[in-house]
Design a protein around this motif. Structure first.
Motif, mmCIF file in Angstrom:
data_model
loop_
_atom_site.group_PDB
_atom_site.id
_atom_site.type_symbol
_atom_site.label_atom_id
_atom_site.label_comp_id
_atom_site.label_asym_id
_atom_site.label_seq_id
_atom_site.Cartn_x
_atom_site.Cartn_y
_atom_site.Cartn_z
ATOM 1 N N MET A 1 0.824 -1.203 0.000
ATOM 2 C CA MET A 1 0.000 0.000 0.000
ATOM 3 C C MET A 1 0.857 1.251 0.000
ATOM 4 O O MET A 1 0.491 2.259 -0.610
ATOM 5 N N ARG A 2 2.007 1.202 0.671
ATOM 6 C CA ARG A 2 2.914 2.358 0.616
ATOM 7 C C ARG A 2 3.473 2.529 -0.789
ATOM 8 O O ARG A 2 3.694 3.661 -1.252
ATOM 9 N N ARG A 3 3.678 1.417 -1.478
ATOM 10 C CA ARG A 3 4.239 1.460 -2.830
ATOM 11 C C ARG A 3 3.213 1.931 -3.849
ATOM 12 O O ARG A 3 3.529 2.712 -4.761
ATOM 13 N N LEU A 4 1.959 1.484 -3.691
ATOM 14 C CA LEU A 4 0.944 1.711 -4.708
ATOM 15 C C LEU A 4 -0.128 2.722 -4.301
ATOM 16 O O LEU A 4 -0.906 3.165 -5.152
ATOM 17 N N GLY A 5 -0.205 3.051 -3.026
ATOM 18 C CA GLY A 5 -1.214 3.999 -2.583
ATOM 19 C C GLY A 5 -2.406 3.307 -1.938
ATOM 20 O O GLY A 5 -2.586 2.085 -2.036
#
Length: 313
Positions: A271-275
């Motif tokens: 989620m940090r990588r993709l939002g």
């Protein structure tokens, strides 16, 4: 699959548009994983390969956690991380062999027949427990799930073309392999461990209160023929289905942000990588049911082989 919604970030092997991405974050997957262990142990060569090449009695917890980490990396990690994880598994398996418990023949643990069994037992368990616990997967979505996970089969050394690509093919595989299954001494050792894994004395009450019911439910969720091989009966399928649905609701009531804090934190990293839009939730799949299946005709399986038709929940 377009990367535009995520700013070109690496979505990994599956990506948020996949059924796998949305489902593997569900907490019922822990019960599904234990069911997979029970099922996998019924192949005499597959379980012998485990027993002969690891200290199962002492490291069964570690093995379970490493398997969960591998599945998490394949599902939510970057493409590179997933490929590296697969390469490590293939390299390890290439070095290992074991002795057939019946014939005494030495065999490689990366025998494609064994790899296929382990893969199919895992995917069947994941899909079965997800659906039976209340995750609203339609038949078409179930087929997509089985097909998507052929990429995981590739990473452990299988040719995806020879791996079941839909739920019907998966069921046909089990019909074909069942005559070769048995519950020998190794399978019963796995059963004994899962029923009462060794823990420090102070943790025994917690094990009996928390672990034993969950492991028992995983065993109960096996098909009837597996119960017959183990020699232990299970409640009626309708009873098991109700318990799985209740357990699913209880586990899903734990805030996802709290559950996902447990190491190694694959989902939070993704989620940090993709939002935030990549947040997995199996119930978001409900909205596509009318597209993937005929409207109002989602098939339901209560896990005991009894299939009915109903409108999607």
């Amino acid at each position: 699959m377009s990367a535009a919604p995520y700013g070109g970030a690496d979505q990994g092997l599956y990506g948020p548009a996949s059924v796998t991405w949305q489902c593997h974050g569900d907490p019922i997957m822990w019960i599904a994983g234990v069911r997979a262990l029970y099922l996998q142990a019924l192949h005499p060569r597959a379980v012998r390969g485990v027993m002969e090449n690891s200290d199962f009695e002492r490291d069964a917890w570690g093995r379970l956690l490493r398997t969960a980490d591998f599945v998490g990396t394949l599902t939510y990690g970057t493409t590179g991380a997933a490929e590296r994880a697969g390469a490590r598994v293939r390299a390890l398996h290439r070095r290992l062999s074991a002795t057939d418990p019946d014939t005494g023949e030495r065999f490689p643990v990366d025998d494609p027949e064994l790899l296929l069994w382990v893969h199919c037992a895992q995917i069947d368990s994941f899909l079965h427990v997800l659906r039976r616990s209340g995750v609203p997967l339609t038949p078409a979505q179930a087929d997509r799930y089985v097909d998507e996970n052929r990429v995981g089969a590739r990473l452990v050394g299988l040719d995806p073309a020879g791996v079941p690509g839909c739920a019907a093919a998966l069921a046909a595989y089990f019909e074909e392999v069942r005559p070769r299954l048995a519950a020998g001494a190794d399978a019963h050792a796995v059963d004994d461990f899962l029923r009462a894994p060794p823990v420090p004395r102070l943790l025994v009450p917690g094990r009996n209160l928390l672990w034993r019911p969950l492991a028992g439910l995983a065993y109960d969720a096996l098909p009837g023929w597996a119960h017959a091989l183990y020699g232990r009966s299970a409640p009626a399928p309708s009873v098991v289905t109700r318990r799985l649905r209740l357990t699913g609701r209880l586990l899903r009531s734990i805030p996802a942000g709290l559950r996902w804090q447990l190491p190694p934190g694959h989902i939070l990293k993704a989620m940090r990588r993709l939002g935030a839009g990549s947040r997995p939730c199996a119930y978001t799949l409900r909205t596509s049911a009318a597209i993937l299946d005929r409207p109002g005709r989602a098939r339901h399986d209560d896990g005991g082989g009894f299939k009915t038709w109903r409108s999607p929940d």
